[in-house]
Design an enzyme around this catalytic site. Structure first.
Site, PDB file in Angstrom:
ATOM      1  N   CYS A 159       0.875  -1.171   0.000  1.00 32.03           N
ATOM      2  CA  CYS A 159       0.000   0.000   0.000  1.00 32.03           C
ATOM      3  C   CYS A 159       0.911   1.220   0.000  1.00 32.03           C
ATOM      4  CB  CYS A 159      -1.008  -0.012   1.144  1.00 32.03           C
ATOM      5  SG  CYS A 159      -0.346   0.214   2.802  1.00 32.03           S
ATOM      6  N   ARG A 189      -3.695  -0.466   5.312  1.00 31.02           N
ATOM      7  CA  ARG A 189      -4.247  -1.554   4.497  1.00 31.02           C
ATOM      8  C   ARG A 189      -3.341  -2.768   4.411  1.00 31.02           C
ATOM      9  NH1 ARG A 189      -5.389   2.001  -0.698  1.00 31.02           N
ATOM     10  NH2 ARG A 189      -3.441   2.888   0.094  1.00 31.02           N
ATOM     11  N   ASP A 211      -7.937   3.995   0.800  1.00 35.71           N
ATOM     12  CA  ASP A 211      -7.081   4.202   1.963  1.00 35.71           C
ATOM     13  C   ASP A 211      -7.902   4.788   3.115  1.00 35.71           C
ATOM     14  OD1 ASP A 211      -5.002   4.628   3.733  1.00 35.71           O
ATOM     15  OD2 ASP A 211      -3.773   5.755   2.297  1.00 35.71           O
TER      16      ASP A 211
END
Length: 149
Positions: A9, A15, A115
């Site tokens: 990420c 994440r 996100d």
């Protein structure tokens, strides 16, 4: 066969550590690591990531954010990213990764994971739900032969 999975990420605090925990929970036979394209190097996972994992009885892995490197890319059999921009970033910089870099949501109609950083707990809970569904789509492809041994 896929035995080593690298999850990517941006900051490597929300994440990707959540996805690592879920992959290790659902596919404990795999080696799973994570990294960030612009990692918050050395930081632990975000407090809300840890809370959501705990709320769902998913073991929280030890974590220190790290930057994506060529060494990590070479280590992985499979690289999973959260969105198309990350996919392009990695494959443009390292064209040799094209055959092993995919959206984590590939088996969910190329679903992208937003996100949750700097957002409320509900965003992290949604991320958890979305990652769970995406990872379930990958499970049939992750070293099924090894699981039968």
């Amino acid at each position: 066969m896929i035995n080593k999975v690298l999850v990517i990420c941006i900051g490597n605090i929300c994440r990707s550590p959540m996805a690592v925990a879920l992959l290790r929970h659902h596919a404990p036979h795999l080696q799973v690591e994570s990294a960030g394209l612009k990692a918050c190097v050395g930081e632990d996972m975000h407090a809300l990531t840890a809370q959501v994992l705990s709320d769902n009885q998913i073991a929280r892995p030890a974590h220190a954010a790290c930057q994506l490197t060529d060494e990590r890319v070479r280590w992985a059999d499979l690289i999973l990213v959260m969105d198309q921009r990350q996919l392009r970033s990695i494959t443009d910089k390292a064209p040799h990764t094209r055959g092993k870099t995919f959206l984590i949501g590939k088996w969910r109609d190329d679903f992208e994971i937003d996100d949750p950083y700097r957002r409320p707990l509900s965003a992290f809970q949604r991320t958890y739900t979305e990652l769970t569904l995406c990872i379930e789509g990958w499970l049939p492809y992750l070293s099924s032969e090894d699981r039968q041994r």
